[in-house]
Scaffold this motif. Structure first.
Motif, PDB file in Angstrom:
ATOM      1  N   UNK A 289       0.880  -1.171  -0.135  1.00 15.80           N
ATOM      2  CA  UNK A 289       0.083   0.096  -0.026  1.00 15.80           C
ATOM      3  C   UNK A 289       0.746   1.117   0.082  1.00 15.80           C
ATOM      4  N   UNK A 290       0.402   2.186  -0.544  1.00 14.02           N
ATOM      5  CA  UNK A 290       0.951   3.791  -0.411  1.00 14.02           C
ATOM      6  C   UNK A 290       0.949   4.101   1.005  1.00 14.02           C
ATOM      7  N   UNK A 291      -0.192   3.769   1.810  1.00  7.82           N
ATOM      8  CA  UNK A 291      -0.314   4.050   3.108  1.00  7.82           C
ATOM      9  C   UNK A 291      -1.301   3.032   3.619  1.00  7.82           C
ATOM     10  N   UNK A 335       7.546   7.325  -3.119  1.00  9.78           N
ATOM     11  CA  UNK A 335       6.911   6.412  -3.563  1.00  9.78           C
ATOM     12  C   UNK A 335       5.566   6.154  -2.274  1.00  9.78           C
ATOM     13  N   UNK A 336       5.483   6.912  -1.459  1.00 11.52           N
ATOM     14  CA  UNK A 336       4.676   6.496  -0.339  1.00 11.52           C
ATOM     15  C   UNK A 336       3.649   8.019  -0.270  1.00 11.52           C
ATOM     16  N   UNK A 337       2.598   7.839   0.575  1.00 18.87           N
ATOM     17  CA  UNK A 337       1.608   8.842   1.114  1.00 18.87           C
ATOM     18  C   UNK A 337       2.045   9.129   2.341  1.00 18.87           C
ATOM     19  N   UNK A 338       1.833  10.417   2.700  1.00 23.91           N
ATOM     20  CA  UNK A 338       2.058  11.041   4.058  1.00 23.91           C
ATOM     21  C   UNK A 338       0.734  11.901   4.498  1.00 23.91           C
ATOM     22  N   UNK A 339       0.318  11.290   5.824  1.00 17.36           N
ATOM     23  CA  UNK A 339      -1.016  11.952   6.175  1.00 17.36           C
ATOM     24  C   UNK A 339      -0.346  13.470   6.664  1.00 17.36           C
ATOM     25  N   UNK A 340      -0.918  14.542   6.171  1.00 16.91           N
ATOM     26  CA  UNK A 340      -0.533  15.958   6.513  1.00 16.91           C
ATOM     27  C   UNK A 340      -1.474  16.544   7.756  1.00 16.91           C
ATOM     28  N   UNK A 341      -2.478  16.287   7.627  1.00  8.59           N
ATOM     29  CA  UNK A 341      -3.476  16.784   8.596  1.00  8.59           C
ATOM     30  C   UNK A 341      -4.974  16.212   8.484  1.00  8.59           C
TER      31      UNK A 341
END
Length: 378
Positions: A289-291, A335-341
């Motif tokens: 998964x990306x996240x 290559x990933x997703x980061x939760x910003x808010x």
């Protein structure tokens, strides 16, 4: 006289569209937080599931119990649209997603997914129909796809609809909870994402067309319950998220022919007892998964923001959450997703759908109050 009437109708339709998009008619702010003002455009819906934007600025909204309505510029809800097929409104099932044909302004065609009752139980199905807005009726209704499997039970139907850039239709399908092992079985539609043509036929470039024993509609497999999907604004690839059990909600880039693991590879754990499911969280032949969210947020609905309406948000992905009652803003980082808010955390709304409107703003469906909300930048 007829020409003048047509001009007046076009002008009044354009004014109504601008009013709805600008929020100058009917919309009322209900909160201000996280850099956005939450505007309530309409309320009074019964378990709304999906929304679509009509060219004249009105909205088409589905209600899970089996109704579809038009929301006008002043927030007025139409009477239910007639002509829908029989829907099994049980558990998580009912009338689900709705999208317009890419050529809607010419053919007035819409596509919708629903829980279709059968002799053996029920299944996720997709129909197309011609929408008569003046008569509030669907005509020429035709089911173009239905799951091969028809288990009993009322959980894990999917089911988002997304047109790709070639005019083919992605349909996300759940494992129906009791059929999770079939998510790895290419002779079953359970736990799959399928890709079909608008008439229901199979595109010749689908990845399993030539594989013996595989259903040719299948695009990807190893999914649990996909309730959010959107095209990436740059690559055009399908992105989707899915529910994990206790943990392991995922966001994935959905590539043709790939295995996404469920229930063999997962971050989730069994309900109640909390034991491990499957072999682990990674395997060489499974697309990571990306996240992933642990604990689960219960994601539903998603959209990429492609406009400049919100400073610093262009290109970000927005995912609604039912359990955590928020909208998660995610950004790509390598290559990933980061939760910003996390937006709307204090609003207490079960977010069922998230869409970007023609105004570039984010619109969400609030299942808690049966409301259509718009997020205006402050």
């Amino acid at each position: 006289m007829m020409r003048g009437a047509r001009v007046r109708r076009r002008v009044s339709g354009a004014v109504a569209a601008l009013a709805l998009i600008a929020g100058v008619v009917g919309g009322m702010p209900v909160a201000a937080a996280d850099g956005v003002r939450v505007v309530q455009v309409a309320r009074g819906l019964d378990t709304p599931w999906a929304l679509a934007f009509l060219p004249d600025g009105r909205l088409l909204v589905t209600e899970r119990p089996g109704r579809m309505r038009v929301v006008s510029a002043d927030g007025t809800l139409s009477a239910p649209i007639a002509g829908l097929p029989e829907v099994q409104a049980r558990g998580q099932g009912g009338l689900l997603d709705v999208v317009l044909s890419p050529s809607f302004e010419r053919d007035r065609t819409i596509f919708f997914s629903f829980a279709q009752p059968t002799e053996g139980g029920a299944r996720t199905a997709v129909a197309r129909a011609v929408l008569d807005l003046q008569g509030l009726r669907l005509n020429e209704v035709k089911v173009i796809f239905a799951q091969k499997d028809e288990p009993s039970g009322g959980h894990h139907w999917g089911s988002r609809l997304v047109f790709d850039r070639h005019g083919m239709l992605f349909v996300t399908l759940g494992d129906r909870f009791s059929g999770r092992d079939k998510a790895q079985d290419l002779s079953s539609h359970l736990g799959k994402i399928v890709r079909i043509a608008p008439d229901g036929s199979v595109p010749p470039d689908n990845p399993f067309v030539a594989k013996p024993g595989a259903l040719p509609e299948i695009w990807s497999y190893g999914h649990r319950n996909v309730q959010g999907a959107a095209l990436h604004p740059v690559t055009g690839n399908l992105w989707a998220h899915e529910h994990g059990p206790q943990g392991g909600d995922e966001v994935n880039e959905v590539l043709p022919g790939r295995n996404y693991g469920w229930p063999v590879i997962t971050y989730g754990r069994e309900y109640v007892i909390g034991t491990k499911i499957g072999e682990g969280t990674e395997r060489a032949d499974v697309q990571p998964p990306k996240l992933q969210w642990t604990p689960s947020i219960a994601p539903s609905g998603m959209a990429f923001s492609t406009s400049s309406v919100y400073p610093g948000w262009q290109g970000d992905l927005f995912v609604g959450a039912l359990k955590f009652r928020l909208v998660s803003r995610l950004s790509e980082q390598g290559d990933k997703l980061v939760e910003r808010e996390r937006l709307l955390q204090d609003a207490g709304k079960r977010i069922r759908d998230v869409r970007q409107g023609p105004d570039g703003k984010l619109w969400v469906l609030d299942e808690t109050d049966g409301a259509v909300l718009r997020l205006d930048p402050i």
